[in-house]
Motif scaffolding. Structure first.
Motif, PDB file in Angstrom:
ATOM      1  N   LYS A  87      20.971 -11.283 -44.249  1.00  0.00           N
ATOM      2  CA  LYS A  87      20.833 -10.617 -43.317  1.00  0.00           C
ATOM      3  C   LYS A  87      19.336  -9.670 -43.608  1.00  0.00           C
ATOM      4  CE  LYS A  87      22.600  -7.441 -39.779  1.00  0.00           C
ATOM      5  NZ  LYS A  87      21.424  -7.753 -39.051  1.00  0.00           N
ATOM      6  N   GLN A  88      19.363  -9.100 -44.889  1.00  0.00           N
ATOM      7  CA  GLN A  88      18.345  -8.206 -45.069  1.00  0.00           C
ATOM      8  C   GLN A  88      16.810  -9.324 -44.879  1.00  0.00           C
ATOM      9  OE1 GLN A  88      18.366  -6.640 -49.002  1.00  0.00           O
ATOM     10  NE2 GLN A  88      16.707  -5.484 -48.567  1.00  0.00           N
ATOM     11  N   LEU A  89      17.157 -10.099 -45.632  1.00  0.00           N
ATOM     12  CA  LEU A  89      15.893 -11.317 -45.755  1.00  0.00           C
ATOM     13  C   LEU A  89      15.597 -11.700 -44.397  1.00  0.00           C
ATOM     14  CD1 LEU A  89      16.589 -12.975 -49.039  1.00  0.00           C
ATOM     15  CD2 LEU A  89      14.824 -11.201 -48.601  1.00  0.00           C
ATOM     16  N   VAL A  90      16.314 -12.138 -43.562  1.00  0.00           N
ATOM     17  CA  VAL A  90      16.404 -12.733 -42.325  1.00  0.00           C
ATOM     18  C   VAL A  90      15.703 -11.598 -41.365  1.00  0.00           C
ATOM     19  CG1 VAL A  90      17.569 -13.756 -40.251  1.00  0.00           C
ATOM     20  CG2 VAL A  90      17.827 -14.637 -42.613  1.00  0.00           C
ATOM     21  N   ASP A  91      16.243 -10.601 -41.432  1.00  0.00           N
ATOM     22  CA  ASP A  91      15.635  -9.548 -40.523  1.00  0.00           C
ATOM     23  C   ASP A  91      14.447  -9.099 -40.741  1.00  0.00           C
ATOM     24  OD1 ASP A  91      18.125  -9.081 -39.224  1.00  0.00           O
ATOM     25  OD2 ASP A  91      18.840  -7.313 -40.279  1.00  0.00           O
ATOM     26  N   PRO A  96       6.774  -7.324 -38.305  1.00  0.00           N
ATOM     27  CA  PRO A  96       5.387  -7.697 -38.368  1.00  0.00           C
ATOM     28  C   PRO A  96       4.818  -8.771 -39.221  1.00  0.00           C
ATOM     29  CG  PRO A  96       5.495  -5.304 -38.130  1.00  0.00           C
ATOM     30  CD  PRO A  96       6.961  -5.984 -38.686  1.00  0.00           C
ATOM     31  N   SER A  97       3.746  -9.058 -38.975  1.00  0.00           N
ATOM     32  CA  SER A  97       3.091 -10.296 -39.422  1.00  0.00           C
ATOM     33  C   SER A  97       3.137 -10.119 -40.914  1.00  0.00           C
ATOM     34  CB  SER A  97       1.507 -10.732 -38.930  1.00  0.00           C
ATOM     35  OG  SER A  97       0.733  -9.651 -39.088  1.00  0.00           O
ATOM     36  N   ASP A  98       2.896  -8.845 -41.432  1.00  0.00           N
ATOM     37  CA  ASP A  98       2.555  -8.638 -42.934  1.00  0.00           C
ATOM     38  C   ASP A  98       3.999  -9.066 -43.603  1.00  0.00           C
ATOM     39  OD1 ASP A  98       2.210  -7.681 -45.564  1.00  0.00           O
ATOM     40  OD2 ASP A  98       2.512  -5.327 -44.948  1.00  0.00           O
ATOM     41  N   THR A  99       4.009  -9.875 -44.541  1.00  0.00           N
ATOM     42  CA  THR A  99       5.246 -10.423 -45.300  1.00  0.00           C
ATOM     43  C   THR A  99       5.157  -9.968 -46.794  1.00  0.00           C
ATOM     44  OG1 THR A  99       3.827 -12.297 -45.908  1.00  0.00           O
ATOM     45  CG2 THR A  99       4.901 -12.745 -43.897  1.00  0.00           C
ATOM     46  N   THR A 100       4.521  -9.159 -47.052  1.00  0.00           N
ATOM     47  CA  THR A 100       4.507  -8.519 -48.478  1.00  0.00           C
ATOM     48  C   THR A 100       5.922  -7.934 -48.781  1.00  0.00           C
ATOM     49  OG1 THR A 100       2.232  -8.200 -48.691  1.00  0.00           O
ATOM     50  CG2 THR A 100       3.615  -6.783 -50.029  1.00  0.00           C
ATOM     51  N   PRO A 101       6.498  -7.096 -47.957  1.00  0.00           N
ATOM     52  CA  PRO A 101       7.963  -6.636 -48.073  1.00  0.00           C
ATOM     53  C   PRO A 101       8.891  -7.811 -48.099  1.00  0.00           C
ATOM     54  CG  PRO A 101       6.928  -5.352 -46.362  1.00  0.00           C
ATOM     55  CD  PRO A 101       6.196  -6.337 -46.608  1.00  0.00           C
ATOM     56  N   GLN A 102       8.651  -8.742 -46.916  1.00  0.00           N
ATOM     57  CA  GLN A 102       9.835  -9.919 -47.236  1.00  0.00           C
ATOM     58  C   GLN A 102       9.607 -10.480 -48.332  1.00  0.00           C
ATOM     59  OE1 GLN A 102       9.307 -12.701 -44.299  1.00  0.00           O
ATOM     60  NE2 GLN A 102      11.297 -13.759 -44.442  1.00  0.00           N
ATOM     61  N   LEU A 107      11.704 -12.206 -53.900  1.00  0.00           N
ATOM     62  CA  LEU A 107      11.518 -12.384 -55.189  1.00  0.00           C
ATOM     63  C   LEU A 107      12.342 -11.593 -56.257  1.00  0.00           C
ATOM     64  CD1 LEU A 107       7.551 -12.189 -56.126  1.00  0.00           C
ATOM     65  CD2 LEU A 107       9.394 -13.462 -57.365  1.00  0.00           C
ATOM     66  N   ALA A 108      12.687 -10.369 -55.620  1.00  0.00           N
ATOM     67  CA  ALA A 108      13.690  -9.694 -56.493  1.00  0.00           C
ATOM     68  C   ALA A 108      15.211 -10.255 -56.381  1.00  0.00           C
ATOM     69  CB  ALA A 108      13.826  -8.208 -55.994  1.00  0.00           C
TER      70      ALA A 108
END
Length: 160
Positions: A87-91, A96-102, A107-108
């Motif tokens: 859920k955390q990843l799918v949310d 927004p278009s910045d995928t760095t946090p995802q 990765l973690a």
């Protein structure tokens, strides 16, 4: 006699045929068949907040967004992720278009799962070695009791 707006909109939704340029929609049955899951599983994913289909009367109407979220959910399950992690990843998919946090979060999670699987793999290797030793011992004892030559497992274990 003309049909009421609610009847007309229900008929449009039930056909699920998008107008030119409109986004494609899916029924629960179509998604269940495409991803080889049960409609009940899809409804469960809705209950935990992974999917949020639109409603057309009593029918669920899934957008391309929901289809992608289901695909990511099932992929996460295959990787052994918990529903909370999924859920955390799918949310983040909706962020927004910045995928760095995802990507960092994914990765973690992947690194943690890799570590867990590597530990399981080592446990499996140790268990296989123990099994081979027990097989070899049993085959030697059986060979001694019957007067025959030891079986291949005994020879493999003797070399190891």
């Amino acid at each position: 006699m003309s049909s009421s707006p609610s009847t007309a909109s229900r008929n449009k939704a039930s056909k699920a045929v998008p107008a030119k340029g409109a986004a494609k929609s899916f029924t629960i049955t179509e998604l269940a068949a495409e991803f080889d899951v049960t409609p009940r599983a899809i409804r469960f994913y809705e209950d935990v907040g992974l999917l949020e289909p639109e409603r057309a009367g009593r029918n669920r109407v899934y957008s391309q967004r929901e289809r992608t979220r289901l695909k990511l959910t099932l992929r996460g399950k295959r990787l052994g992720l918990s529903l909370q992690e999924i859920k955390q990843l799918v949310d983040m998919y909706d962020s927004p278009s910045d995928t760095t946090p995802q990507l960092e979060a994914f990765l973690a999670v992947l690194r943690a799962h890799r570590k867990q699987i590597e530990l399981q793999l080592e446990d499996i290797r140790v268990t296989l070695e123990e099994i081979a030793q027990h097989e070899a011992r049993c085959e030697r004892l059986l060979a001694a009791a019957t007067g025959s030559t030891p079986a291949p497992a005994a020879r493999r274990a003797a070399r190891a």
